[in-house]
Design a protein around this motif. Structure first.
Motif, mmCIF file in Angstrom:
data_model
loop_
_atom_site.group_PDB
_atom_site.id
_atom_site.type_symbol
_atom_site.label_atom_id
_atom_site.label_comp_id
_atom_site.label_asym_id
_atom_site.label_seq_id
_atom_site.Cartn_x
_atom_site.Cartn_y
_atom_site.Cartn_z
ATOM 1 N N GLU A 1 12.023 -56.226 0.154
ATOM 2 C CA GLU A 1 12.271 -57.346 1.074
ATOM 3 C C GLU A 1 13.239 -56.916 2.226
ATOM 4 O OE1 GLU A 1 14.828 -57.983 -2.506
ATOM 5 O OE2 GLU A 1 13.104 -57.230 -2.061
ATOM 6 N N VAL A 2 14.174 -55.902 1.690
ATOM 7 C CA VAL A 2 15.074 -55.336 2.579
ATOM 8 C C VAL A 2 14.417 -54.417 3.825
ATOM 9 C CG1 VAL A 2 17.196 -53.939 3.011
ATOM 10 C CG2 VAL A 2 17.053 -55.490 1.206
ATOM 11 N N ALA A 3 13.533 -53.763 3.222
ATOM 12 C CA ALA A 3 12.746 -52.684 4.079
ATOM 13 C C ALA A 3 11.790 -53.541 5.011
ATOM 14 C CB ALA A 3 11.594 -51.998 3.038
ATOM 15 N N SER A 4 11.149 -54.871 4.689
ATOM 16 C CA SER A 4 10.422 -55.673 5.596
ATOM 17 C C SER A 4 11.278 -56.284 6.622
ATOM 18 C CB SER A 4 9.863 -56.953 4.788
ATOM 19 O OG SER A 4 9.254 -57.666 5.619
ATOM 20 N N PRO B 1 14.265 -46.660 9.749
ATOM 21 C CA PRO B 1 14.070 -45.973 8.643
ATOM 22 C C PRO B 1 13.047 -46.446 7.702
ATOM 23 C CG PRO B 1 15.926 -47.545 8.359
ATOM 24 C CD PRO B 1 15.229 -47.601 9.611
ATOM 25 N N THR B 2 11.976 -47.091 7.979
ATOM 26 C CA THR B 2 11.030 -47.807 7.333
ATOM 27 C C THR B 2 10.221 -46.802 6.993
ATOM 28 O OG1 THR B 2 11.426 -49.959 8.855
ATOM 29 C CG2 THR B 2 9.313 -49.710 7.583
ATOM 30 N N GLY B 3 9.654 -46.782 5.821
ATOM 31 C CA GLY B 3 8.640 -46.002 5.077
ATOM 32 C C GLY B 3 9.014 -44.583 4.992
ATOM 33 N N ARG B 4 10.378 -43.966 5.356
ATOM 34 C CA ARG B 4 10.883 -42.948 5.596
ATOM 35 C C ARG B 4 11.402 -42.424 4.107
ATOM 36 N NH1 ARG B 4 12.412 -42.009 11.878
ATOM 37 N NH2 ARG B 4 10.732 -42.984 12.691
ATOM 38 N N ASP B 5 11.438 -41.235 3.654
ATOM 39 C CA ASP B 5 12.236 -40.875 2.644
ATOM 40 C C ASP B 5 13.622 -40.248 2.911
ATOM 41 O OD1 ASP B 5 13.071 -40.301 -0.014
ATOM 42 O OD2 ASP B 5 11.870 -38.290 -0.238
ATOM 43 N N ARG B 6 14.369 -41.149 3.419
ATOM 44 C CA ARG B 6 15.570 -40.405 3.934
ATOM 45 C C ARG B 6 16.641 -41.505 3.817
ATOM 46 N NH1 ARG B 6 15.548 -40.586 10.401
ATOM 47 N NH2 ARG B 6 15.897 -42.916 10.656
ATOM 48 N N LYS B 7 17.940 -41.041 3.592
ATOM 49 C CA LYS B 7 19.012 -41.872 3.536
ATOM 50 C C LYS B 7 19.094 -43.039 4.813
ATOM 51 C CE LYS B 7 22.820 -40.291 4.485
ATOM 52 N NZ LYS B 7 24.098 -39.255 4.575
ATOM 53 N N SER B 8 19.433 -44.290 4.735
ATOM 54 C CA SER B 8 19.803 -45.056 5.706
ATOM 55 C C SER B 8 20.981 -45.903 5.598
ATOM 56 C CB SER B 8 18.659 -46.187 5.655
ATOM 57 O OG SER B 8 18.610 -46.871 6.439
ATOM 58 N N ASN B 9 21.582 -45.877 6.877
ATOM 59 C CA ASN B 9 22.756 -46.648 7.094
ATOM 60 C C ASN B 9 22.467 -47.883 7.549
ATOM 61 O OD1 ASN B 9 23.706 -44.001 6.731
ATOM 62 N ND2 ASN B 9 24.586 -43.532 8.939
ATOM 63 N N TYR B 10 21.684 -48.635 6.834
ATOM 64 C CA TYR B 10 21.153 -49.997 7.055
ATOM 65 C C TYR B 10 22.174 -50.937 7.081
ATOM 66 C CZ TYR B 10 20.163 -50.633 2.157
ATOM 67 O OH TYR B 10 20.505 -50.660 0.673
ATOM 68 N N SER C 1 23.045 -60.388 8.477
ATOM 69 C CA SER C 1 22.386 -61.124 7.288
ATOM 70 C C SER C 1 22.907 -61.410 5.893
ATOM 71 C CB SER C 1 21.078 -60.543 7.193
ATOM 72 O OG SER C 1 20.000 -60.662 8.443
ATOM 73 N N TRP C 2 23.521 -60.317 5.634
ATOM 74 C CA TRP C 2 24.389 -60.165 4.342
ATOM 75 C C TRP C 2 25.354 -61.427 4.298
ATOM 76 C CZ3 TRP C 2 25.109 -54.310 3.976
ATOM 77 C CH2 TRP C 2 23.880 -53.630 3.512
ATOM 78 N N ILE C 3 25.915 -61.428 5.615
ATOM 79 C CA ILE C 3 27.186 -62.459 5.670
ATOM 80 C C ILE C 3 26.421 -63.712 5.773
ATOM 81 C CG2 ILE C 3 29.293 -63.111 6.787
ATOM 82 C CD1 ILE C 3 29.660 -60.387 5.514
ATOM 83 N N GLY D 1 25.169 -58.519 -0.643
ATOM 84 C CA GLY D 1 24.359 -57.369 -0.277
ATOM 85 C C GLY D 1 25.220 -56.206 0.389
ATOM 86 N N LEU D 2 26.524 -56.383 0.536
ATOM 87 C CA LEU D 2 27.401 -55.436 0.880
ATOM 88 C C LEU D 2 27.871 -54.429 -0.204
ATOM 89 C CD1 LEU D 2 28.966 -54.009 3.134
ATOM 90 C CD2 LEU D 2 30.954 -55.692 2.834
ATOM 91 N N ILE D 3 28.014 -55.275 -1.273
ATOM 92 C CA ILE D 3 28.360 -54.821 -2.742
ATOM 93 C C ILE D 3 27.331 -53.817 -3.144
ATOM 94 C CG2 ILE D 3 28.664 -55.451 -5.131
ATOM 95 C CD1 ILE D 3 30.377 -57.709 -4.181
#
Length: 320
Positions: free
Chosen positions: A9-12, A45-54, A61-63, A278-280
């Protein structure tokens, strides 16, 4: 380091944010719109096998989930954050002497257009007299202090606020949500929570980049400071060589020391009242990646140390 993957859901949501950010490039003529769109697509970063600073895209949204904020507000702030992130990315590249994939004049011009797109998104909700812009100036000053002083002193692995300064503008999205919710009294705790997550991310990045940062950028790498001062206790005038760093990792427990620091950040973050789940979770993913690397180094040490001695072990480190 283990790749940080967003939940489905986050990736979406990230995909939606970047699609809207790419569409915003149409506000400008060619070839500038194509340049902006290309930067947005490269950062997605969607669909990529890499670290994301999302954290940069999803913090509003988290807040917002905790405060009941309008999803449209959260989306606009997230898109604005993409533009701001790319603006600072171009500035950082220019400061480092990189070409950011485009000629320097165009990079500077595109950076200004990205900043305008960021201001337009935030300006839909926060007029010039809003308290938000006071925070923005504060965070901008923190960023400027960090980047202008980089390399002049060693990065301190045990100072989360200092480590987070280079990413200070990320905090603006959270402040925006709290101000919209009428909760300015929560801003100080929120700042600490975000700084702990950003410091954890910076430590993980420094661990991943230590070879690249040695020796030219050693002072800017907090993991290498940890190795020099705590794992090896080297004099300041003694060069830190790759062989010594490997000894610190595989014999002196340098990575375990790093993991302990990041675990401590997680404990502080979880103990803060009103910390966004989400931040945690984001910070916990960083911890999990470092702990995975700790176990991998232990496994490698056990296998190689049992198969021929440490000299042979060090000679093979370059291939690992």
């Amino acid at each position: 380091m283990k790749t940080v993957q967003a939940e489905p859901e986050v990736a979406s949501e990230i995909a939606n944010v970047f699609a809207e950010a790419a569409a915003g490039a149409e506000a400008y003529p060619e070839p500038l719109s194509t340049a902006i769109r290309g930067l947005v697509m490269r950062a997605d970063p969607t669909g990529r096998d890499r670290k994301s600073n999302y954290i940069a895209f999803l913090l509003p949204s988290w807040i917002g989930m905790r405060t009941g904020a309008d999803p449209a507000l959260c989306r606009d702030l997230a898109v604005g954050n993409v533009y701001a992130m790319l603006h600072f990315f171009l500035l950082d590249d220019m400061m480092d002497g990189s070409d950011a994939g485009m000629e320097s004049k165009r990079a500077l011009a595109v950076g200004q257009l990205l900043h305008a797109l960021f201001m337009e998104r935030y300006g839909r909700y926060y007029p010039p007299e809003s308290l938000l812009w006071t925070y923005y100036r504060t965070y901008l000053a923190e960023w400027a202090t960090a980047v202008s002083g980089e390399g002049l002193r060693r990065a301190d692995p045990r100072n989360p606020r200092a480590l987070a300064r280079k990413s200070a503008p990320v905090k603006l999205g959270a402040v925006a949500i709290l101000l919209a919710a009428g909760l300015p009294e929560q801003i100080a705790d929120m700042e600490e929570a975000v700084e702990l997550a950003l410091a954890s991310l910076q430590l993980a990045d420094d661990w991943a980049d230590w070879r690249e940062d040695l020796p030219a950028e050693e002072r800017s790498n907090a993991f290498l400071t940890l190795v020099r001062r705590e794992s090896l206790a080297l004099p300041e005038d003694q060069p830190l060589q790759e062989r010594l760093v490997l000894q610190a990792i595989y014999r002196k427990g340098a990575l375990e020391q790093l993991a302990s620091i990041v675990l401590g950040h997680g404990e502080r973050l979880s103990g803060l009242s009103d910390a966004a789940p989400g931040l945690i979770r984001f910070q916990q993913e960083i911890v999990a990646g470092i702990l995975n690397d700790v176990q991998a180094t232990r496994d490698t040490t056990d296998k190689l140390a049992g198969g021929g001695g440490f000299s042979y072990f060090l000679s093979k480190m370059q291939d690992l």
